[in-house]
Every structure is written in structure tokens, then in C-alpha cells.
Design a protein around this motif. Sequence first.
Motif, PDB file in Angstrom:
ATOM      1  N   ASP A   1       0.819  -1.213   0.000  1.00 43.24           N
ATOM      2  CA  ASP A   1       0.000   0.000   0.000  1.00 43.24           C
ATOM      3  C   ASP A   1       0.854   1.265   0.000  1.00 43.24           C
ATOM      4  OD1 ASP A   1      -2.569  -1.187   0.057  1.00 43.24           O
ATOM      5  OD2 ASP A   1      -2.264  -1.682   2.172  1.00 43.24           O
TER       6      ASP A   1
ATOM      7  N   THR B   1       1.560   5.110   0.356  1.00 41.09           N
ATOM      8  CA  THR B   1       0.928   6.143   1.185  1.00 41.09           C
ATOM      9  C   THR B   1       1.429   7.548   0.878  1.00 41.09           C
ATOM     10  OG1 THR B   1       2.591   5.659   2.876  1.00 41.09           O
ATOM     11  CG2 THR B   1       0.454   4.588   3.116  1.00 41.09           C
ATOM     12  N   PHE B   2       2.539   7.647   0.151  1.00 39.98           N
ATOM     13  CA  PHE B   2       3.116   8.966  -0.123  1.00 39.98           C
ATOM     14  C   PHE B   2       4.038   8.891  -1.336  1.00 39.98           C
ATOM     15  CE2 PHE B   2       6.725  11.925   0.364  1.00 39.98           C
ATOM     16  CZ  PHE B   2       6.043  13.122   0.414  1.00 39.98           C
TER      17      PHE B   2
ATOM     18  N   GLU C   1       6.769  11.431  -3.255  1.00 40.85           N
ATOM     19  CA  GLU C   1       7.474  12.710  -3.333  1.00 40.85           C
ATOM     20  C   GLU C   1       7.808  12.961  -4.801  1.00 40.85           C
ATOM     21  OE1 GLU C   1      11.612  14.845  -1.804  1.00 40.85           O
ATOM     22  OE2 GLU C   1      11.508  12.685  -2.081  1.00 40.85           O
TER      23      GLU C   1
ATOM     24  N   GLU D   1       6.733   6.080  -0.621  1.00 39.35           N
ATOM     25  CA  GLU D   1       6.626   5.413   0.674  1.00 39.35           C
ATOM     26  C   GLU D   1       5.391   4.525   0.693  1.00 39.35           C
ATOM     27  OE1 GLU D   1       6.739   8.020   4.015  1.00 39.35           O
ATOM     28  OE2 GLU D   1       8.522   9.085   3.316  1.00 39.35           O
ATOM     29  N   SER D   2       5.553   3.363   1.291  1.00 33.26           N
ATOM     30  CA  SER D   2       4.404   2.497   1.538  1.00 33.26           C
ATOM     31  C   SER D   2       4.345   2.257   3.045  1.00 33.26           C
ATOM     32  CB  SER D   2       4.560   1.173   0.796  1.00 33.26           C
ATOM     33  OG  SER D   2       5.574   0.405   1.399  1.00 33.26           O
ATOM     34  N   VAL D   3       3.316   1.522   3.475  1.00 35.64           N
ATOM     35  CA  VAL D   3       3.237   1.207   4.896  1.00 35.64           C
ATOM     36  C   VAL D   3       4.510   0.476   5.319  1.00 35.64           C
ATOM     37  CG1 VAL D   3       1.890   0.050   6.687  1.00 35.64           C
ATOM     38  CG2 VAL D   3       0.721   1.062   4.728  1.00 35.64           C
TER      39      VAL D   3
ATOM     40  N   ASP E   1      -0.356  13.446  -4.946  1.00 34.95           N
ATOM     41  CA  ASP E   1      -0.204  14.079  -3.631  1.00 34.95           C
ATOM     42  C   ASP E   1      -1.331  13.659  -2.695  1.00 34.95           C
ATOM     43  OD1 ASP E   1       2.073  15.421  -4.348  1.00 34.95           O
ATOM     44  OD2 ASP E   1       1.040  17.289  -4.869  1.00 34.95           O
TER      45      ASP E   1
ATOM     46  N   ILE F   1      -2.416  -4.078   3.825  1.00 33.88           N
ATOM     47  CA  ILE F   1      -2.425  -3.543   5.186  1.00 33.88           C
ATOM     48  C   ILE F   1      -3.519  -2.496   5.373  1.00 33.88           C
ATOM     49  CG2 ILE F   1      -1.055  -2.180   6.840  1.00 33.88           C
ATOM     50  CD1 ILE F   1       1.435  -3.720   5.773  1.00 33.88           C
ATOM     51  N   ILE F   2      -3.671  -1.586   4.408  1.00 30.92           N
ATOM     52  CA  ILE F   2      -4.648  -0.498   4.564  1.00 30.92           C
ATOM     53  C   ILE F   2      -6.076  -1.056   4.567  1.00 30.92           C
ATOM     54  CG2 ILE F   2      -5.541   1.653   3.565  1.00 30.92           C
ATOM     55  CD1 ILE F   2      -2.820   2.409   4.135  1.00 30.92           C
TER      56      ILE F   2
ATOM     57  N   ARG G   1       1.885  13.312   4.510  1.00 28.77           N
ATOM     58  CA  ARG G   1       1.606  11.878   4.479  1.00 28.77           C
ATOM     59  C   ARG G   1       2.869  11.038   4.659  1.00 28.77           C
ATOM     60  NH1 ARG G   1      -3.415  10.269   1.832  1.00 28.77           N
ATOM     61  NH2 ARG G   1      -2.291   8.372   1.329  1.00 28.77           N
ATOM     62  N   ARG G   2       4.002  11.673   4.855  1.00 31.02           N
ATOM     63  CA  ARG G   2       5.237  10.907   5.038  1.00 31.02           C
ATOM     64  C   ARG G   2       5.189  10.094   6.333  1.00 31.02           C
ATOM     65  NH1 ARG G   2       9.844  11.391   2.057  1.00 31.02           N
ATOM     66  NH2 ARG G   2      10.172  13.264   0.844  1.00 31.02           N
ATOM     67  N   SER G   3       5.821   8.913   6.304  1.00 31.42           N
ATOM     68  CA  SER G   3       5.882   8.064   7.493  1.00 31.42           C
ATOM     69  C   SER G   3       7.211   8.226   8.202  1.00 31.42           C
ATOM     70  CB  SER G   3       5.756   6.590   7.103  1.00 31.42           C
ATOM     71  OG  SER G   3       4.587   6.367   6.384  1.00 31.42           O
TER      72      SER G   3
ATOM     73  N   ARG H   1       9.905   6.533  10.648  1.00 34.86           N
ATOM     74  CA  ARG H   1      10.188   5.112  10.849  1.00 34.86           C
ATOM     75  C   ARG H   1      11.190   4.926  11.977  1.00 34.86           C
ATOM     76  NH1 ARG H   1       7.865   2.567   6.087  1.00 34.86           N
ATOM     77  NH2 ARG H   1       7.322   4.274   4.728  1.00 34.86           N
TER      78      ARG H   1
ATOM     79  N   TYR I   1      14.657   6.871  12.838  1.00 32.99           N
ATOM     80  CA  TYR I   1      14.792   8.213  12.253  1.00 32.99           C
ATOM     81  C   TYR I   1      15.126   9.182  13.405  1.00 32.99           C
ATOM     82  CZ  TYR I   1      12.750   6.985   7.652  1.00 32.99           C
ATOM     83  OH  TYR I   1      12.489   6.459   6.404  1.00 32.99           O
TER      84      TYR I   1
ATOM     85  N   PHE J   1       2.245   5.593   8.617  1.00 33.40           N
ATOM     86  CA  PHE J   1       1.201   6.444   8.049  1.00 33.40           C
ATOM     87  C   PHE J   1      -0.118   6.019   8.684  1.00 33.40           C
ATOM     88  CE2 PHE J   1      -2.290   6.845   4.973  1.00 33.40           C
ATOM     89  CZ  PHE J   1      -2.298   8.221   4.826  1.00 33.40           C
TER      90      PHE J   1
ATOM     91  N   ARG K   1      18.271  12.187   3.260  1.00 28.19           N
ATOM     92  CA  ARG K   1      17.863  13.470   2.691  1.00 28.19           C
ATOM     93  C   ARG K   1      16.399  13.819   3.013  1.00 28.19           C
ATOM     94  NH1 ARG K   1      15.015  13.444  -1.997  1.00 28.19           N
ATOM     95  NH2 ARG K   1      14.440  11.376  -2.707  1.00 28.19           N
ATOM     96  N   VAL K   2      15.739  12.927   3.778  1.00 23.41           N
ATOM     97  CA  VAL K   2      14.329  13.163   4.129  1.00 23.41           C
ATOM     98  C   VAL K   2      14.238  14.010   5.394  1.00 23.41           C
ATOM     99  CG1 VAL K   2      12.186  12.071   4.891  1.00 23.41           C
ATOM    100  CG2 VAL K   2      13.568  11.013   3.082  1.00 23.41           C
TER     101      VAL K   2
ATOM    102  N   MET L   1      11.052  15.801   7.682  1.00 24.96           N
ATOM    103  CA  MET L   1       9.616  16.063   7.784  1.00 24.96           C
ATOM    104  C   MET L   1       9.312  16.890   9.014  1.00 24.96           C
ATOM    105  SD  MET L   1       8.406  12.088   8.208  1.00 24.96           S
ATOM    106  CE  MET L   1       9.727  11.041   7.636  1.00 24.96           C
TER     107      MET L   1
END
Lengths: 123, 363
Positions: free
Chosen positions: A33, A35-36, A38, A56-58, A80, B36-37, B289-291, B293, B296, B313, B343-344, B346
Motif C-alpha cells: 500500500d 501512502t506517499f 514525493e 513510501e508504503s506502509v 499528492d 495492510i490499509i 503523508r510521510r511516514s 520510521r 529516524y 502512516f 535526505r528526508v 519532515m
Amino acid sequence: MSMYFTKEHEWVKIDGTTGTVGISDHAAHELGDITFVELPKTGAVVKQFGILGSIESVKAASDIFSPVSGTVVTVNDILDSTPERVNESAENAGWMAELKISDASELKNLMTREQYDDYLKTL
Amino acid sequence: MGDPLKITPICSRHRALNALMAPFGGWDMPIQYEGIIAEHGWCRSSASLFDICHMGEFLFEGDFEAGGLEDVFTFSVQTIPVGRSRYGFLLNEHGGIIDDLIVFRLSADLVIIVVNAATAPHDFTVIQERLRGGTFTDISADTAKLDIQGPLSRDVMVAAFGNKIAGIPYFRFITMNILGVEAIISRTGYTGELGYEIFLPTGKGAELWDLLLKDERVKPAGLGARDVLRLEVGYSLYGSDIDEETTPLEAGLEGFVNFDTPFVGKEALLRVREHGVKRCKVSFRVNSRRSPRHHYEIYMGDALAGHVTSGVFSPMLGCGIGIGIVDAGDYPPGTPLVICHERVKMDAEVCTLPFYSAGSLRN
């Protein structure tokens, strides 16, 4: 329209000097899934195999590498708000960016659909 | 080389459902079925069935006080009324968390202790060393555990096993005969939804799985969805948010420590309480919406303050959420944080737990 793939599972569809870029069905399935996404900025100049964006996924986060060098002309900013479109249609409606290709000879560094399918069997 | 992965009695069902399997705590476990979702959404709106047979179960029979069990956990076992359960910790002498667990009081002199899978063998050794009497048995291999969670789980359970289920309050359980065997049906879970944890003999696990899945309100859910569900309600995950290097005081879990009862690690915790913690838990929401983890980095201003212990997320909030451990301080809701990895970057802000509070947990 011809379509080429990278070992990192990006694709590019060539229409004249324009290349539309996304990730493969295989990659989208592996990520699960999404989710984002970029997306790059319009006008950004990218090199072949340089970072174009990320996804990105879960389960995981991965960089997206550009299959070709060029300048970003348009991005699919629908992603987005609905990144799941990449899961639904990774090689079509889930495209990420359109590039003005700066060096068509780079296509020799990419795989055709048939070569990519063979490559997937080795993974 | 590690030992071969252990398999649960539901394994053949997971294979038949074409589940994505992965090692977890020494077990071959289903991570996801349809996704998963989708599984997360089903649990929040209907009822989901989880194979939790990997978790460990120990039986203690005897006098809790004389047998030494009263001094093992961060809470009193003796004062748990029969038919109720209590959550807390097994600590080391430094106050670090060896495991988080739930004790179920079955009768005057009988309890079941339910522990995490990966830590179960070590937990058993530690508890056994601290006991002075009674009979202490690892019944993990003989015990299947299935969780049914979601707003419709009570209706499903009543339809399957009768009205006795309807009256079980939160953190209480009943023992009853189902499928011809004695089972424990407990109103507990790890999702923030109304739900039950069912313990029964291993040999009946697959039969119960099949029976509950016959109800069309029920779908299977894997450990992937379970992790999203638990983090949305702010529950800690052992091995990520808490471990032997972390005390309950740092982890914001002091509410599960009863200082009026004796337990290993109490002296250390009292010293920490006197001098103040060096680190503390922080929960935060990402402004996209970034996760975030595990591992981090968490920055406050330009200063590295700590790291993320769990992040994901959140489908319910539509943004990234996370828990981390940072240098001790007072961080009111709204305090800005920056979560960094390579480079991330948030932007995030401190928020209170739970992230998601509209679940059916106490319906």
C-alpha cells in the motif's frame, strides 16, 4: 510508444523527446500500500539514474531514480492526495513525471519490456 | 544460524489465503492478506481475525505471596480479582523492561501470564529464578491464541458462542466451553477497538479460525495492520518503543507501575524518580503523508534530541504519526519537531496520545 525499464524498477515511455516516468507494476506490488509519493519540482534538471523523487508504503520508503536525463516538464500531482493510484495503475495512471529528454542515446542503458521481464525472473 | 521458524496451528490457512509471510519473534507469521490499509479499515469498521498464536503463555499455580509471584511484576497479582486481568512489566534490576505482559486471574491460586513471542523463553527463565514456590509451567506450545477485534466483534462472538459473551466488560474474561474444549475469552486487544482475545488448546486453533471466518463480517488481518492499529491508539511495542534499556518512567508508562507493591527494579525506579528521567517519550504528528520510521532522528531546532521508536502512516488521520524517545523535557502539544533520515526531512508537532480516539474499545 516504446517503453523502457531500469534495474531499480522505474519505467519511461518515449513520445518524441518527451519521456513519461513511473515505477513498474512489480515495484508497486512489492511496496504494498503506497501512502506517499514525493514528486520532483517542475523545471528540475535530473541526470540518468539520479534521484527523481521518493515513494513510501506502509512497509518501506524508497528513492525513485530517473531512467533518463532531462528537465521535469509536468508532474502527476494527483498523487499528492491519492498515492494509492500507483498501486491501482503503476504503469499508466500512476505515472509520476514527464521529462524533456536531453540525451536519447541513454536509452541504450535501459531494458525493453522483454528484457525487464527476464530480469524479474532472476530476482 | 538461528533456529528454524516456528509455525502456528493456523499456518496452512495463511498459505491457502496466499498471505505474505515473514519471520516475527522466531515465528513464521502472516504480515498481510489483501493489504495492510484494507485490513486496517476492515478492523476499524467491522471485525478482523488475527492469528496471535506466537505469543507466550505461562501458568502459575500456588500461593502468590509465598511462591514469590507477588514480587515479580510491577503490579500486585494478589489484588487482581478473579476474572480480571492486569497489564504491566517484568523489569530487570536497573528498572529496564524485560517484557510487557498481561496477567489473567483464573482462580484464587491460578494465573495465566501472557508475554511477547520473542521474549518468552527469557521471560520464563527470569520469572522462574524469582519464584520460591508454586508450580510454574510454559504452556505456549499447547495454547492457541486468536484475537477478534472491531466494532462488530461482539455481535460475531455472540452469534458464534451465545449471549454469555455480550456481558464481558473491558479487561475482564470468562472461561467457557467452545468447540468441546475449555477456552478463555478475554475482552482485551491491541487495536483500540472492541474485541476479544481467545485462548484455547492448540489443536482447536484452526477450527476456531475457520468458524469465525465463516461469518461474513469477519476478515483475516495480519501483523502489518495490527502494527498500524496499535500505533494509532498509542500502544507500545516491545522491542521498538520499550526494551531492557528503557524504564517505564522514560516510556511514559508509570501508570502501570504500582510503587506500593514490592518488585524487582523498584529501587532503581525510585532513584530515577528522585533524580528525574534523562529521556522521555514524545508522540507526534507529521505535517504530511510521510511516514516516520524506527531509528529516524528527532531534532528540536538544530539540536538532535532523540530518535523515533515507532512510526507509520495513519489511515485514520491521513498523516504520518510516531512515538520517539528524546532528551527529558517538557514538550507541550504543538511543540515543533523535525524528523530526519538521510535526505528526508519532515516537519512534525508534538501531540497527545492516543492519536486516534474514536475506536469502539469501550462500546
